[in-house]
Design an enzyme around this catalytic site. Structure first.
Site, PDB file in Angstrom:
ATOM      1  N   GLY A   1     -59.117   4.122  65.403  1.00 15.03           N
ATOM      2  CA  GLY A   1     -59.560   4.959  66.627  1.00 15.03           C
ATOM      3  C   GLY A   1     -59.778   6.385  66.236  1.00 15.03           C
ATOM      4  CB  SER A   2     -58.803   9.447  68.544  1.00 16.95           C
ATOM      5  OG  SER A   2     -59.504   8.879  69.623  1.00 16.95           O
ATOM      6  CB  THR A   3     -56.021   8.398  63.480  1.00 16.84           C
ATOM      7  OG1 THR A   3     -56.588   7.057  63.186  1.00 16.84           O
ATOM      8  CG2 THR A   3     -54.793   8.282  64.473  1.00 16.84           C
TER       9      THR A   3
END
Length: 604
Positions: free
Chosen positions: A304-306
């Site tokens: 995801g956004s990591t």
């Protein structure tokens, strides 16, 4: 007539008649004695010379035995010398079944001492009556085993062994693994370093009496070589802290599982690695296979956004982007690209690249990805370790998945910008963030204290420094992770909230909540990654579920390691766009947690 004159000649005749017969008898006896003596000499020669070795072996087989000299497996210590795995002496009871069955009236007493059913024990011995060695019970305490031996039952013997014991139980179970009943490593570091820890058993010859008891040591055949000790990079104190906080979070949000990894930025050493659910390695029979899996190493997830800081590393390295330019239009919070809706949770309007990180804008990340050269983006992801094993040496470590860049379709490239379409392990993600933290220098992660691991420069120190400044805004006002803040320390990090994939695409009600962070931001020392799988009660956002775990654990770790504060009296250093949270306009930020929203269910 005088009869005595006639008697004498008759007597002489009788003596003459008996003389030859007596000699024959004497010769016969002498011959028999000679033959007997010859036979005895021949028999003695046969026993002492011709078949000496055979009879020696037969005698030795009955009284002279070669016995192993058990050795203790090496102790595993944490980095501060605290024992994590030790071997304790135990005794195993074994039997010569035929001897025990010859005294079957004693079997009930034996069964009672062993804690087994007498009929089952007798049946077991009868089935193995053709053997000379059968274990009855392994790894008993020395006191309990001695109580069995004190019964004096013929054919019952004891053998000294060692049993592995793990003082920390389930807290360190996934890192250490466990050994089998013969003290050989089966999983984890016990398996990875089995040759180092095992040692080499010795051997000696002993004389036993008819009861099987050793009455004399004859000689040492082979000297024992004890196992060597192993000092890990794990800090038991930080490991306990991470375990406790992670367990509370799993219980609070009723999550399926969770993992946390903490790395030393400058060495790549693993200071803590915790997974839940866990198991007790001292009682393996009560555990399931799923509990024994080291999820931080063997399981993969879509980050995801990591992954957005990694995208931004490629963007800054390209020369097309800086932390403040160009301005990216995310107006409306939606971008309909090739028939699919890439969207944010809010309408963020115009954002700088820093603002894309601060607000975790999927639309902004997708625009940046499409502006980058595909080869550069792919090479950057690959350089940060995605799609490759970290070569930590841990058994069963997964490599993750990253498709060859040349095969990326436009939509695939866009969604790779915000962490879909690839798989990573928690350790891989932590190692990528540690690379940013150490001025772009990647170290191979290690579980051994002081290990000399290879390192290589991935991005320039200047780009790494800019990335840390951009990620500091993630814990600031109007960002996605204010709950990741640590009092008196500046925190740089990134949240991630991703839908979990299933057979039909993405499950609308199943999430992975993550936070990855660096502390202290001004002089990085530690990296921590928290991943909580499928929180089903309350929030499911990384900033609400995982960020608080990061704050509490890393705050405690910084104090335990005596790391000086870099942000005394303030929660947050504003970063490159102080006061705006990375927004392009001057509108005041909203002081509320906002997190990433994943791609629509139907998007590949």
């Amino acid at each position: 007539m005088d009869m005595r004159k006639h008697a004498k000649p008759a007597a002489r005749g009788r003596r003459q008649a008996s003389g030859p017969s007596a000699r024959r008898r004497m010769y016969l006896v002498a011959g028999l004695l000679g033959l007997t003596a010859t036979g005895l000499v021949a028999r003695a020669f046969d026993l002492q010379v011709v078949r000496k070795q055979f009879y020696q072996r037969q005698g030795d087989a009955r009284f002279l035995r070669e016995m192993p000299i058990p050795v203790s497996r090496g102790t595993i210590f944490d980095r501060n010398g605290e024992p994590l795995a030790v071997s304790t002496p135990v005794t195993s009871i074994w039997a010569n079944p035929s001897e025990v069955l010859d005294n079957d009236q004693r079997i009930p007493d034996l069964a009672h001492a062993l804690g087994v059913d007498a009929d089952e024990l007798k049946s077991r011995l009868a089935q193995r009556s053709d053997r000379e060695f059968v274990y009855l019970r392994r790894q008993m305490s020395p006191e309990a085993a001695q109580a069995v031996l004190d019964l004096g039952i013929p054919g019952i013997n004891g053998q000294r062994e060692f049993k592995r014991f793990y003082p920390s139980g389930g807290v360190t179970a996934h890192v250490l693994g466990f050994t089998n009943i013969d003290d050989h490593g089966q999983e984890g570091l016990e398996l990875a370093y089995d040759d180092w820890l095992s040692g080499k058993p010795g051997a000696k010859r002993v004389i036993r009496d008819r009861m099987g008891h050793v009455v004399e040591d004859v000689e040492q055949v082979r000297a024992p070589k004890p196992g060597r000790n192993l000092t890990l990079s794990i800090d038991r104190r930080i490991q306990f802290l991470a375990y406790s906080e992670l367990k509370n979070t799993v219980d609070k949000f009723q999550a399926d599982s969770a993992s946390m990894v903490i790395l030393d930025v400058h060495t790549g050493e693993v200071l803590a690695m915790v997974n839940l659910p866990t198991y007790n390695p001292n009682a393996l029979d009560s555990s399931r296979a799923g509990q024994r899996r080291n999820r931080a190493m063997t399981d993969v997830l879509e980050p995801g956004s990591t992954v957005k800081p990694i995208l931004m590393a490629a963007a800054l390295s390209s020369g097309k982007f800086t932390p403040t330019s160009p301005i990216i239009d995310t107006t409306g919070g939606h971008w309909y690209f090739q028939g699919h809706d890439i969207h944010d949770t809010h309408n963020y309007g115009l954002l700088t690249p820093t603002g894309v990180i601060t607000k975790s804008s999927n639309v902004g990340a997708a625009h940046i990805a499409m502006d980058l050269d595909t080869t550069l983006m792919y090479d950057t992801y690959r350089a940060f370790g995605f799609g490759n094993s970290t070569n930590s040496g841990f058994p069963g470590e997964a490599s993750g998945y990253l498709r060859i860049g040349a095969d990326w379709r436009p939509l695939e490239k866009a969604i790779l910008g915000y962490g879909y379409g690839l798989n990573v392990t928690v350790l891989q993600l932590a190692n990528a963030y540690a690379t940013i933290a150490d001025n772009g220098l990647m170290h191979g992660p290690s579980f051994i204290k002081g290990a000399d691991t290879p390192s290589r420069q991935i991005i320039s120190p200047e780009v790494a420094h800019e990335l840390i400044g951009m990620m500091e805004t993630v814990t600031g006002p109007g960002s996605t992770a204010p709950q990741a803040r640590i009092a008196n320390y500046a925190v740089a990090g990134k949240t991630g909230t991703a839908h979990k994939a299933n057979a039909g695409g993405y499950d609308k009600h199943s999430y992975t909540a993550a936070f990855a962070g660096i502390v202290p931001a001004s002089n990085p020392r530690l990296v921590g990654v928290v991943v909580v799988d499928n929180p089903s009660k309350g929030s499911y956002y990384g900033g609400m579920v995982s960020a608080p775990v990061f704050s509490r654990v890393m705050g405690g770790a910084l104090r335990l390691l005596d790391v000086p504060p870099d942000n005394i009296g303030r929660w947050y250093v504003g970063g490159p766009l102080q006061g705006t949270g990375g927004l392009a306009g001057s509108k005041p930020p909203v002081e509320a947690p906002i997190d990433d929203a994943p791609i629509d269910e139907g998007t590949p």
